[in-house]
Design an enzyme around this catalytic site. Structure first.
Site, PDB file in Angstrom:
ATOM      1  N   ASP A  77      -7.118  -2.015   3.343  1.00  0.00           N
ATOM      2  CA  ASP A  77      -6.124  -3.046   3.034  1.00  0.00           C
ATOM      3  C   ASP A  77      -6.475  -4.394   3.650  1.00  0.00           C
ATOM      4  OD1 ASP A  77      -4.395  -1.201   1.701  1.00  0.00           O
ATOM      5  OD2 ASP A  77      -3.700  -0.494   3.657  1.00  0.00           O
ATOM      6  N   ASP A 134       0.851  -1.183   0.000  1.00  0.00           N
ATOM      7  CA  ASP A 134       0.000   0.000   0.000  1.00  0.00           C
ATOM      8  C   ASP A 134       0.894   1.243   0.000  1.00  0.00           C
ATOM      9  OD1 ASP A 134      -2.376   1.594   0.369  1.00  0.00           O
ATOM     10  OD2 ASP A 134      -1.784   1.798   2.461  1.00  0.00           O
ATOM     11  N   ASP A 167      -1.874  -0.904   5.902  1.00  0.00           N
ATOM     12  CA  ASP A 167      -2.139  -0.367   7.243  1.00  0.00           C
ATOM     13  C   ASP A 167      -3.590  -0.002   7.485  1.00  0.00           C
ATOM     14  OD1 ASP A 167      -2.048   3.130   7.323  1.00  0.00           O
ATOM     15  OD2 ASP A 167      -1.998   1.964   5.490  1.00  0.00           O
TER      16      ASP A 167
END
Length: 656
Positions: A548, A344, A544
């Site tokens: 996600d 990410d 995080d």
């Protein structure tokens, strides 16, 4: 268009205070689970009985303690094994309980107690991880409010959010969370939708824009037309995807279960045959029983269990000392097998908070002068970009003059009187349209936005004074971590983000990544993970946020950045980087690979020792003390070999 600086408008001051957010369910406490309590009791009894037994204390001192250990740690797997027998399945846990009882029957209480404790602790850890994931998934649903204000022909009515139907129009006041997925029918505001898309900055929303349930409205009021039922919202689909992915079993796990079943059946059949066949030919009952129990002990997979656990648990302990919490031995083992890495952007590769990256002063003004004026005007604001401007001014040691007549308009920016001058800070589109002589400012804005940065214009007495470039700063060590992950996995890491393409491209360029996929929703990230898995890849996802979590659950391994990570991401991931050091991710992968090598070594040692003892017992006469010595010797040997990863040098070598 770049996001704008905005704060609570004057009109919002009279709006009713938003309701307090729904309380998240309490996390399951460690000793709230019966599996944990029984395992703790078994471990405590074993640890007290063990030294008493070794020191030659009388049996009445340690015997009852071993009995408590057997009963506390063995009744649950024993009952589960008996239940499995009714379904014509032989569980390896039942075999361990039988082996422990068999060991106790011939006086080897230590062997049996060790087996019981290992399996009880393992089962407790698995139960705790499962329960906490369930708690977090349930808590995610509380992001969406339980009630909504529905607009009707007669005015307003408060209804349950689940009662909203497609086509209804709801009113969302400043500071409230959106109750449903829909389209803005009227109004303008900025919505914090990081929980869905991962964008670090609030997104500007106007008529016709799409909004999501559970996201947080900013400073403007919105009228939203409901487009989806509550069960079909993005946040509900996230919950469903996490539950489905968490409930599936990896191929490796299924293979191990098949091996356990066959091994259990084989040992039981062999033990019964070794006992029954000699008796049929007139052998002595005591000697035959002793030989069968010896076989049960030497064939029990005590060394095999320890062959796997000490290296992985040592690696877990070592990683924990360096700020990486790996949740289980299975998770540690899988980390070392990854062949593809997806990361990410916001909060993972970057710090997750905007900062002033550059200040372009315009003719007639100085950098410090313009920045100090902008920070003074922004000081009353709580907007993330406003805080970034104030922080930048304070880092330069600039003095901030008190502002007067502060006001804010969503989508445009802020206005204040600073030192007798009118200062405006906000969107280039809103502020430069009415400003003369703004060519230099427009050029600076275009240059910053082409770089994927957020451009903010500062006007002093209606004259363009400066253009500020704000960006989410790359984490220290991110390029090095990406390079190491590329080397470990043997493939190019991919950047999966919900942010816009230009910002994603800039972050990828700074971190050394070439595979960039921007503008993704949670289901898009999951689809990318599944596509790699269909190609035979073993995928590691690093993230995080709530957005996600589905990808973390769907991946073969997931690592969450812990300091600012969402509860769901932290619970779903296999490992958590507590200190937010991105360089720890490739290090723990390398440490896992070292642990896997030691597991292989230990399995060879254990297999050779067990095989040799079994052949000796079947082909000749293996004395019970020698069988116990060989069995325990191999157990100690593989245990000590695995403990090598406890040393600090193991982490240092993995970090190279």
């Amino acid at each position: 268009m770049a996001s704008t600086l905005a704060d609570e408008p004057t009109a919002a001051a009279t709006a009713p205070a938003p309701p307090a957010p729904a309380a998240l369910p309490r996390r399951t406490r460690l000793f709230a689970l019966p599996e944990v309590r029984w395992a703790a009791l078994a471990l405590l009894a074993f640890l007290i009985a063990f030294p008493l037994d070794l020191m030659g204390a009388p049996a009445w001192a340690w015997g009852p303690l071993y009995a408590v250990c057997y009963a506390a740690g063995g009744w649950e797997p024993g009952w589960a094994g008996l239940t499995a027998l009714r379904e014509r399945t032989l569980d390896v846990d039942l075999l361990m309980v039988v082996a422990a009882i068999g060991a106790a029957a011939i006086g080897q209480y230590l062997d049996g107690g060790l087996l019981i404790v290992i399996f009880a602790v393992s089962g407790a850890l698995e139960a705790l991880a499962t329960r906490r994931t369930e708690d977090s998934v349930r808590g995610l649903l509380d992001l969406a409010p339980s009630t909504a204000v529905r607009l009707t022909a007669d005015g307003e009515e408060t209804v349950a959010a689940t009662a909203l139907a497609v086509g209804d129009t709801v009113l969302v006041r400043p500071g409230e969370r959106l109750p449903a997925d829909g389209t803005v029918h009227d109004g303008a505001s900025e919505v914090d939708q990081a929980s869905i898309t991962g964008e670090p900055l609030p997104a500007e929303k106007r008529t016709g824009d799409t909004v999501f349930a559970g996201t947080l409205n900013g400073t403007g009021a919105l009228r939203v037309r409901v487009d989806k039922d509550a069960s079909e919202s993005v946040i509900a689909r996230i919950v469903t995807m996490v539950e489905e992915a968490s409930g599936t079993k990896a191929p490796t796990q299924l293979f191990i279960e098949k091996i356990e079943q066959r091994y259990s059946v084989g040992v039981v059949v062999a033990t019964l045959a070794l006992f029954a066949v000699p008796l049929a030919f007139g052998a002595d009952l005591t000697a035959t029983l002793l030989r069968a129990m010896t076989f049960m002990i030497v064939a029990s997979p005590c060394a095999v269990v320890l062959a796997t656990m000490p290296p992985l648990l040592s690696a877990i302990a070592n990683a924990g000392r360096h700020g990486v919490l790996v949740k289980s031995a299975v998770a540690m083992e899988r980390l070392g097998s990854v062949t593809r890495v997806a990361m990410d952007k916001t909060g993972t590769l970057t710090e997750g908070t905007p900062r002033v990256a550059a200040v372009q002063a315009l003719p007639g003004f100085g950098e410090d002068e313009a920045l100090a004026a902008a920070a003074a005007a922004e000081l009353p604001s709580e907007h993330p970009l406003a805080r970034a401007v104030v922080t930048a001014a304070r880092e330069r040691g600039l003095r901030l003059t008190d502002a007067a007549d502060f006001s804010s308009v969503p989508g445009r920016g802020v206005r204040a009187e600073v030192g007798g001058r009118t200062v405006r800070v906000g969107s280039p589109t809103a502020l430069l349209d009415s400003s003369d002589g703004a060519d230099d400012a427009r050029k600076a804005v275009a240059a910053y936005e082409d770089e994927g940065r957020t451009a903010v214009v500062v006007l002093i007495d209606d004259a363009p004074a400066a253009v500020l470039a704000l960006a989410d700063r790359l984490r220290a060590g991110a390029p090095g971590a990406v390079a190491r992950l590329r080397a470990l996995a043997g493939a190019e890491p991919a950047l999966l983000t919900g942010d816009n393409a230009r910002t994603a491209a800039r972050t990828a360029d700074e971190s050394g990544m070439t595979d960039v996929r921007a503008g993704l929703l949670p289901e898009d990230k999951v689809a990318a993970v599944h596509a790699w898995q269909r190609e035979g890849e073993r995928v590691l996802v690093v993230g995080d946020g709530v957005n996600d979590a589905p990808a973390l659950a769907a991946a073969d391994s997931g690592v969450a950045m812990g300091r600012a990570g969402s509860d769901l991401a932290l619970e779903t991931a296999d490992a958590v980087v507590v200190r937010d050091e991105i360089g720890a991710v490739p290090t723990v992968v390398a440490l896992s690979r070292r642990a896997r090598k030691l597991v292989t070594q230990n399995l060879v040692i254990a297999s050779v020792c067990i095989g040799g003892l079994v052949v000796w017992d079947l082909a000749g006469h293996l004395p019970l003390p020698l069988g116990v010595l060989g069995h325990e010797g191999s157990t100690v040997l593989v245990g000590l070999n695995g403990l090598r990863l406890l040393r600090a040098a193991a982490w240092r070598r993995a970090a190279v």
